[in-house]
Design a protein around this motif. Sequence first.
Motif, PDB file in Angstrom:
ATOM      1  N   VAL A   1      32.785 -47.795  19.467  1.00  0.00           N
ATOM      2  CA  VAL A   1      33.511 -47.005  18.486  1.00  0.00           C
ATOM      3  C   VAL A   1      34.569 -47.914  17.868  1.00  0.00           C
ATOM      4  O   VAL A   1      35.083 -48.829  18.529  1.00  0.00           O
ATOM      5  CB  VAL A   1      34.135 -45.759  19.159  1.00  0.00           C
ATOM      6  N   ASP A   2      34.887 -47.704  16.593  1.00  0.00           N
ATOM      7  CA  ASP A   2      35.783 -48.624  15.875  1.00  0.00           C
ATOM      8  C   ASP A   2      37.127 -48.812  16.579  1.00  0.00           C
ATOM      9  O   ASP A   2      37.689 -49.907  16.589  1.00  0.00           O
ATOM     10  CB  ASP A   2      36.014 -48.121  14.447  1.00  0.00           C
ATOM     11  N   SER A   3      37.650 -47.743  17.173  1.00  0.00           N
ATOM     12  CA  SER A   3      38.998 -47.802  17.738  1.00  0.00           C
ATOM     13  C   SER A   3      39.116 -48.723  18.956  1.00  0.00           C
ATOM     14  O   SER A   3      40.234 -49.078  19.353  1.00  0.00           O
ATOM     15  CB  SER A   3      39.472 -46.402  18.107  1.00  0.00           C
ATOM     16  N   VAL A   4      37.998 -49.121  19.560  1.00  0.00           N
ATOM     17  CA  VAL A   4      38.072 -49.982  20.749  1.00  0.00           C
ATOM     18  C   VAL A   4      37.488 -51.368  20.505  1.00  0.00           C
ATOM     19  O   VAL A   4      37.534 -52.217  21.392  1.00  0.00           O
ATOM     20  CB  VAL A   4      37.379 -49.337  21.964  1.00  0.00           C
ATOM     21  N   LYS A   5      36.942 -51.605  19.318  1.00  0.00           N
ATOM     22  CA  LYS A   5      36.354 -52.917  19.024  1.00  0.00           C
ATOM     23  C   LYS A   5      37.394 -54.025  19.183  1.00  0.00           C
ATOM     24  O   LYS A   5      38.524 -53.905  18.699  1.00  0.00           O
ATOM     25  CB  LYS A   5      35.787 -52.934  17.604  1.00  0.00           C
ATOM     26  N   GLY A   6      36.992 -55.080  19.863  1.00  0.00           N
ATOM     27  CA  GLY A   6      37.902 -56.190  20.101  1.00  0.00           C
ATOM     28  C   GLY A   6      38.792 -56.018  21.324  1.00  0.00           C
ATOM     29  O   GLY A   6      39.456 -56.960  21.749  1.00  0.00           O
ATOM     30  N   ARG A   7      38.825 -54.819  21.885  1.00  0.00           N
ATOM     31  CA  ARG A   7      39.642 -54.560  23.076  1.00  0.00           C
ATOM     32  C   ARG A   7      38.794 -54.231  24.311  1.00  0.00           C
ATOM     33  O   ARG A   7      39.163 -54.597  25.420  1.00  0.00           O
ATOM     34  CB  ARG A   7      40.604 -53.394  22.810  1.00  0.00           C
TER      35      ARG A   7
END
Length: 121
Positions: free
Chosen positions: A60-66
């Motif tokens: 989901v976009d809100s967790v990308k990269g994290r």
Amino acid sequence: QVQLVESGGGLVHPGGSLRLSCAASGFIFGILDMAWYRQAPGKQRDLVALITDIGGEKYVDSVKGRFTISRDNAKNTVDLQMNSLEPEDTAVYYCNAKIVRNIINGAFDYWGQGTQVTVSS
């Protein structure tokens, strides 16, 4: 009987990290997609991350990269490494797997019991 058992939730400060783990057990012929969902109080259960049987990943976009999802097909496990956690990540996290128990009946969805993740100072 197939079971998914999760571990690794807890309380963490903003900016901190947690690693969730989920192990599938029982009579398993094969596992297709494995995923993590989360449900915050008063909200619906939403997909966080998914990994296919050949390693394709979706976030989901809100967790990308994290967040990073990974799996061990030999052990029937799926993990979710969560870094740079934010208060908005607070929720009950559920493991999900599409499991094939035999080639006649196909795949069915199985869920873990949920593990609480709280991000707070």
